[in-house]
Enzyme design. Structure first.
Site, PDB file in Angstrom:
ATOM      1  N   ASN A 153      24.968   8.218  18.765  1.00  0.00           N
ATOM      2  CA  ASN A 153      25.711   7.000  18.404  1.00  0.00           C
ATOM      3  C   ASN A 153      25.653   5.912  19.477  1.00  0.00           C
ATOM      4  O   ASN A 153      25.563   4.723  19.155  1.00  0.00           O
ATOM      5  CB  ASN A 153      27.160   7.341  18.017  1.00  0.00           C
ATOM      6  CG  ASN A 153      27.930   7.990  19.133  1.00  0.00           C
ATOM      7  OD1 ASN A 153      27.361   8.649  20.003  1.00  0.00           O
ATOM      8  ND2 ASN A 153      29.224   7.803  19.134  1.00  0.00           N
ATOM      9  N   GLU A 252      32.867  16.482  25.510  1.00  0.00           N
ATOM     10  CA  GLU A 252      33.496  15.316  24.875  1.00  0.00           C
ATOM     11  C   GLU A 252      33.129  15.400  23.398  1.00  0.00           C
ATOM     12  O   GLU A 252      31.962  15.232  23.041  1.00  0.00           O
ATOM     13  CB  GLU A 252      32.980  14.027  25.517  1.00  0.00           C
ATOM     14  CG  GLU A 252      33.446  13.922  26.959  1.00  0.00           C
ATOM     15  CD  GLU A 252      32.811  12.793  27.741  1.00  0.00           C
ATOM     16  OE1 GLU A 252      31.942  12.090  27.215  1.00  0.00           O
ATOM     17  OE2 GLU A 252      33.200  12.628  28.904  1.00  0.00           O
ATOM     18  N   CYS A 286      32.964   7.762  18.690  1.00  0.00           N
ATOM     19  CA  CYS A 286      33.965   8.844  18.641  1.00  0.00           C
ATOM     20  C   CYS A 286      35.376   8.290  18.727  1.00  0.00           C
ATOM     21  O   CYS A 286      36.321   8.922  18.271  1.00  0.00           O
ATOM     22  CB  CYS A 286      33.717   9.806  19.783  1.00  0.00           C
ATOM     23  SG  CYS A 286      33.840   9.011  21.389  1.00  0.00           S
ATOM     24  N   GLU A 465      36.110  13.448  32.235  1.00  0.00           N
ATOM     25  CA  GLU A 465      35.120  12.794  33.102  1.00  0.00           C
ATOM     26  C   GLU A 465      35.652  11.392  33.371  1.00  0.00           C
ATOM     27  O   GLU A 465      36.679  10.990  32.845  1.00  0.00           O
ATOM     28  CB  GLU A 465      33.732  12.798  32.452  1.00  0.00           C
ATOM     29  CG  GLU A 465      33.201  14.227  32.282  1.00  0.00           C
ATOM     30  CD  GLU A 465      31.703  14.315  31.955  1.00  0.00           C
ATOM     31  OE1 GLU A 465      30.918  13.506  32.472  1.00  0.00           O
ATOM     32  OE2 GLU A 465      31.338  15.219  31.169  1.00  0.00           O
TER      33      GLU A 465
HETATM   34  P1  NAD Z   1      25.867  16.785  17.312  1.00  0.00           P
HETATM   35  O1  NAD Z   1      26.864  17.716  17.876  1.00  0.00           O
HETATM   36  O2  NAD Z   1      25.265  17.095  16.006  1.00  0.00           O
HETATM   37  O3  NAD Z   1      24.629  16.631  18.312  1.00  0.00           O
HETATM   38  C1  NAD Z   1      24.807  16.225  19.645  1.00  0.00           C
HETATM   39  C2  NAD Z   1      23.679  16.792  20.489  1.00  0.00           C
HETATM   40  O4  NAD Z   1      23.784  18.202  20.521  1.00  0.00           O
HETATM   41  C3  NAD Z   1      22.292  16.470  19.954  1.00  0.00           C
HETATM   42  O5  NAD Z   1      21.463  16.190  21.061  1.00  0.00           O
HETATM   43  C4  NAD Z   1      21.884  17.775  19.271  1.00  0.00           C
HETATM   44  O6  NAD Z   1      20.499  17.983  19.218  1.00  0.00           O
HETATM   45  C5  NAD Z   1      22.530  18.792  20.194  1.00  0.00           C
HETATM   46  N1  NAD Z   1      22.805  20.103  19.597  1.00  0.00           N
HETATM   47  C6  NAD Z   1      23.149  20.371  18.298  1.00  0.00           C
HETATM   48  N2  NAD Z   1      23.355  21.688  18.152  1.00  0.00           N
HETATM   49  C7  NAD Z   1      23.149  22.280  19.366  1.00  0.00           C
HETATM   50  C8  NAD Z   1      23.210  23.606  19.862  1.00  0.00           C
HETATM   51  N3  NAD Z   1      23.532  24.636  19.071  1.00  0.00           N
HETATM   52  N4  NAD Z   1      22.921  23.829  21.160  1.00  0.00           N
HETATM   53  C9  NAD Z   1      22.601  22.810  21.981  1.00  0.00           C
HETATM   54  N5  NAD Z   1      22.523  21.515  21.573  1.00  0.00           N
HETATM   55  C10 NAD Z   1      22.806  21.255  20.288  1.00  0.00           C
HETATM   56  O7  NAD Z   1      26.556  15.359  17.322  1.00  0.00           O
HETATM   57  P2  NAD Z   1      25.972  13.992  16.752  1.00  0.00           P
HETATM   58  O8  NAD Z   1      25.925  14.099  15.266  1.00  0.00           O
HETATM   59  O9  NAD Z   1      24.734  13.657  17.513  1.00  0.00           O
HETATM   60  O10 NAD Z   1      27.101  12.951  17.196  1.00  0.00           O
HETATM   61  C11 NAD Z   1      28.240  12.668  16.452  1.00  0.00           C
HETATM   62  C12 NAD Z   1      29.413  13.492  16.931  1.00  0.00           C
HETATM   63  O11 NAD Z   1      29.595  13.320  18.312  1.00  0.00           O
HETATM   64  C13 NAD Z   1      30.734  13.089  16.308  1.00  0.00           C
HETATM   65  O12 NAD Z   1      31.481  14.242  16.031  1.00  0.00           O
HETATM   66  C14 NAD Z   1      31.411  12.288  17.399  1.00  0.00           C
HETATM   67  O13 NAD Z   1      32.810  12.238  17.331  1.00  0.00           O
HETATM   68  C15 NAD Z   1      30.961  13.021  18.608  1.00  0.00           C
HETATM   69  N6  NAD Z   1      31.032  12.176  19.801  1.00  0.00           N
HETATM   70  C16 NAD Z   1      32.024  12.399  20.710  1.00  0.00           C
HETATM   71  C17 NAD Z   1      32.130  11.572  21.835  1.00  0.00           C
HETATM   72  C18 NAD Z   1      33.208  11.751  22.871  1.00  0.00           C
HETATM   73  O14 NAD Z   1      33.099  11.126  23.915  1.00  0.00           O
HETATM   74  N7  NAD Z   1      34.226  12.524  22.622  1.00  0.00           N
HETATM   75  C19 NAD Z   1      31.222  10.550  22.006  1.00  0.00           C
HETATM   76  C20 NAD Z   1      30.229  10.344  21.048  1.00  0.00           C
HETATM   77  C21 NAD Z   1      30.132  11.171  19.942  1.00  0.00           C
HETATM   78  O1  6OD Z   2      33.178   4.659  27.287  1.00  0.00           O
HETATM   79  C1  6OD Z   2      33.045   5.826  27.630  1.00  0.00           C
HETATM   80  O2  6OD Z   2      33.145   6.175  28.799  1.00  0.00           O
HETATM   81  C2  6OD Z   2      32.776   6.827  26.622  1.00  0.00           C
HETATM   82  N1  6OD Z   2      32.578   8.077  27.052  1.00  0.00           N
HETATM   83  C3  6OD Z   2      32.715   6.473  25.339  1.00  0.00           C
HETATM   84  C4  6OD Z   2      32.504   7.364  24.282  1.00  0.00           C
HETATM   85  C5  6OD Z   2      32.281   6.891  23.036  1.00  0.00           C
HETATM   86  C6  6OD Z   2      32.036   7.758  21.941  1.00  0.00           C
HETATM   87  O3  6OD Z   2      31.364   7.552  20.957  1.00  0.00           O
END
Ligand code: NAD
Ligand code: 6OD
Length: 484
Positions: A153, A252, A286, A465
């Protein structure tokens, strides 16, 4: 056709199975990406291990900080390349990539470089019961090789948010960007080279998660720590695979973030702020708000005003400066979000606006656009109110009492972020302190000071973090006790 290679020990390496990198705006193939198999993941980890023992491992903090500043400069020099690559991979509007993603990557390297120079160490003078005196002080050492796994994202922003403190602390890294958005991690490798970062310090392996580069990295016995941003269910899988070698992890994860809007708020500011919070990056941040609780006397006016904002969004070509709503990342993700639009209707929601896909008469019909959508009328237990959708969609519910709003906001397995909109700051503090989340914004949203803690409660993550929290995660503290 352009190829995106793995980057191992300072060299771009091709070979192996390839997969396509798709432009979400029209479904076209941007490049073929080389997937790293077991041998390449192994080579990347070995290169990172060797680099720890080489020139990088001998640098002092001032020199490491200077290296990070040079990386920031190298990104700035190729600013437009990074913007173009991020826009092509994600479909996000170019204005957003210019304003948020790429500048923030630069700032991440600069902030952690500066923090490193000024960070102190803990020291305690000890008077032991036996009358002896001692001095305790802690020194920071790198963890070693850090595996970094990131989502699609905010690809460069979230990658640099982890790479910069990891390198600041003297670690070496192997990064696995999302298979959907591999381009800027590869461009960052070029910036690293230009900045004179020694070979093996920054390595990139491409591929997916299970049975691919992601899982191979997290279970690798010579990776000392894993930092991950992505879905909560992926976090759970990574926790399992990292457990056999007992690695420190920082997670995260997802969110189902709430906003509480009080009738005494600055109405215009709340509507504008929440339109961003719901629809920015097509709701694929997120921290985006998917649950809004609005004080009853303001409810109808607020729903109308947010509907107007949603209907004024322009789902244009990402490179058009007027566009402020890009497509979703993939056809598969659009199917998921559309399934929630359908479910919302089945659960009895009123669909105030949206609920489908926009009509185009050009190549965008092959892209993954979706209508921004506002729902009302669902009970709090509805799946659309409970589960993370990760699209440009929210549910709005009315409330009468402050306590009721707090209880509804807290009624979630997630706990990433929340926002409160009120003209009464005393209430802002009072409510904020009762919310079970990692970040609460009052009269703002996604305003981040990089020195402040960032992370989530419950299903939204493990650890924090940001600022010193990052330096603490990415270093091993050795406490030295000297009898005086
Ligand atoms: P995802 O979990 O599908 O994938 C994230 C990464 O993990 C990718 O690089 C993927 O290839 C890898 N991955 C998937 N399965 C794995 C496994 N079994 N072992 C190791 N690596 C693996 O997430 P996404 O669809 O790319 O992103 C969207 C999600 O991320 C949403 O749920 C969003 O809320 C969350 N997100 C959270 C934050 C935060 O800071 N809390 C920030 C951005 C996105
Ligand atoms: O701004 C940041 O430091 C941060 N970790 C943002 C995360 C955004 C999630 O999609």
């Amino acid at each position: 056709m352009k190829e995106i290679h793995n980057y191992i020990d300072g060299r771009f390496v091709s070979g192996g199975h390839e997969f396509p990198d798709i432009n979400p705006a029209d479904g076209s193939v941007i490049a073929q990406v080389c997937e790293a198999g077991e041998a390449q993941v192994d080579q990347a980890v070995s290169a990172a291990r060797r680099a720890l023992r080489g020139e990088w491992g001998r640098l002092g903090t001032a020199e490491r900080a200077a290296s990070l500043h040079r990386v920031a400069e190298a990104i700035e020099k190729r600013f437009d390349c990074f913007v173009q690559a991020e826009v092509a991979d994600t479909g996000k509007p170019i204005s957003l990539a210019r304003k948020l993603d790429v500048p923030r990557a630069v700032v991440n390297f600069r902030v952690f470089a500066d923090l490193l120079k000024t960070a102190g160490l803990e020291a305690f003078q000890t008077n032991a019961p036996n009358g002896k005196n001692a001095l305790n002080y802690a020194v920071r050492k790198p963890l070693g090789v850090v595996g970094i796994i990131t989502p699609w994202n905010l690809p460069l922003l979230l990658l640099s948010w982890k790479v910069s403190p990891a390198l600041a602390c003297g670690n070496t890294v192997v990064v696995k960007p999302s298979e959907e958005t591999p381009a800027t991690a590869a461009l960052l490798a070029e910036a690293m080279k230009e900045a004179g970062i020694p070979n093996g310090v920054y390595n990139v392996v491409h591929g997916c998660g299970p049975g691919s580069a992601g899982e191979l990295l997290t279970q690798h016995p010579d990776v000392n720590a894993v930092t991950f941003t992505g879905e909560s269910s992926t976090g759970s899988a990574i926790m399992k695979s990292a457990s056999s070698t007992v690695k420190p992890i920082s997670f995260e994860l997802g969110g189902k973030n709430a906003a509480i809007v009080f009738a005494d708020c600055d109405f215009e500011a709340a509507v504008c702020g929440l339109a961003d919070a719901v629809f920015l990056n097509s709701g694929q941040i997120c921290l985006c708000t998917e649950r809004l609780y609005v004080e009853r006397e303001l409810f109808n006016a607020f729903v109308d005003a947010l509907r107007e904002k949603a209907e004024s969004l322009i789902p244009g070509w990402p490179l058009d400066g007027q566009t402020n709503l890009g497509p979703l990342i993939s056809g598969q993700h659009r199917e998921k979000v559309l399934s929630y639009y359908k479910l919302a209707a089945e659960e009895g929601a009123a669909i105030i606006t949206g609920g489908g896909v926009p009509i185009f008469e050009d190549q965008r019909t092959r892209g993954f656009y979706i209508q921004p959508t506002i729902l009302t009328g669902l009970p709090e237990f509805a799946r659309c109110v409970k589960e993370e959708i990760f699209g440009p969609v929210c549910h709005i519910a009315p409330f009468d009492e402050e306590e009721e709003a707090i209880a509804m906001a807290n009624d979630s397995h997630y706990g990433l972020a929340a926002s409160i909109w009120t003209g009464n700051l005393k209430r802002g503090h009072r409510v904020a302190q009762q919310l079970n989340v990692g970040t609460t914004w009052v009269n703002c949203w996604f305003l981040r000071d990089l020195r402040s803690p960032f992370g989530g409660a419950g299903l939204s993550g493990i650890g924090r973090e940001g600022g010193m929290h990052s330096l603490n995660f990415y270093s091993e503290l050795n406490n030295i006790c000297i009898e005086l």
